[in-house]
Design a protein around this motif. Structure first.
Motif, PDB file in Angstrom:
ATOM      1  N   UNK A   3      88.772  59.799  14.433  1.00 13.44           N
ATOM      2  CA  UNK A   3      88.747  58.427  14.923  1.00 13.44           C
ATOM      3  C   UNK A   3      87.776  57.635  14.063  1.00 13.44           C
ATOM      4  N   UNK A   4      88.240  56.485  13.571  1.00 14.07           N
ATOM      5  CA  UNK A   4      87.406  55.599  12.761  1.00 14.07           C
ATOM      6  C   UNK A   4      87.062  54.369  13.575  1.00 14.07           C
ATOM      7  N   UNK A   5      85.955  53.734  13.265  1.00 13.88           N
ATOM      8  CA  UNK A   5      85.496  52.552  13.994  1.00 13.88           C
ATOM      9  C   UNK A   5      85.790  51.295  13.188  1.00 13.88           C
ATOM     10  N   UNK A   6      86.267  50.249  13.867  1.00 16.57           N
ATOM     11  CA  UNK A   6      86.531  48.954  13.246  1.00 16.57           C
ATOM     12  C   UNK A   6      85.266  48.110  13.403  1.00 16.57           C
ATOM     13  N   UNK A   7      84.809  47.512  12.289  1.00 21.12           N
ATOM     14  CA  UNK A   7      83.610  46.680  12.335  1.00 21.12           C
ATOM     15  C   UNK A   7      83.945  45.297  12.896  1.00 21.12           C
ATOM     16  N   UNK A   9      83.880  42.651  11.312  1.00 19.59           N
ATOM     17  CA  UNK A   9      84.651  41.950  10.290  1.00 19.59           C
ATOM     18  C   UNK A   9      86.082  42.481  10.179  1.00 19.59           C
ATOM     19  N   UNK A  10      86.438  43.443  11.012  1.00 19.27           N
ATOM     20  CA  UNK A  10      87.788  43.998  10.967  1.00 19.27           C
ATOM     21  C   UNK A  10      87.970  45.033   9.870  1.00 19.27           C
ATOM     22  N   UNK A  11      86.892  45.615   9.395  1.00 15.79           N
ATOM     23  CA  UNK A  11      86.961  46.596   8.322  1.00 15.79           C
ATOM     24  C   UNK A  11      86.832  48.011   8.862  1.00 15.79           C
ATOM     25  N   UNK A  12      87.444  48.943   8.135  1.00 17.91           N
ATOM     26  CA  UNK A  12      87.360  50.362   8.472  1.00 17.91           C
ATOM     27  C   UNK A  12      86.916  51.097   7.217  1.00 17.91           C
ATOM     28  N   UNK A  13      85.963  51.993   7.350  1.00 20.93           N
ATOM     29  CA  UNK A  13      85.515  52.794   6.216  1.00 20.93           C
ATOM     30  C   UNK A  13      86.195  54.144   6.286  1.00 20.93           C
TER      31      UNK A  13
END
Length: 83
Positions: A3-7, A9-13
């Motif tokens: 699971x990745x987190x959305x910042x 700003x709508x960005x995903x690393x």
């Protein structure tokens, strides 16, 4: 599954192991395709074309191709910051 987190700003690393799997490095590009059901497909963007596409790059506008010595001289000037 990861699971990745959305910042904000709508960005995903993407994690390093994902980038390694794609074979991408800093400065490389990836493509993202939207698929049905809210899914996406992420792939490494690979250059298209053939090596022969670069051959005309070495030709002068009205004359023969550059010699090896001329190419080396141009490269040396470029590395020295002169163009």
């Amino acid at each position: 599954m990861i699971t990745l987190t959305v910042t904000a700003k709508g960005q995903v690393t993407l994690r390093k192991d994902f980038l390694d799997h794609l074979g991408v490095h800093p400065g490389d590009r990836i493509t993202v395709d939207k698929l049905p059901d809210g899914r996406i497909e992420v792939r490494a963007a690979r250059p298209e074309g053939e090596i022969s596409d670069a051959f005309d790059f070495l030709k002068r506008e009205n004359g023969p191709s550059l010699s090896a010595e001329e190419m080396n001289e141009i490269a040396a000037k470029g590395w020295a910051g002169r163009r």
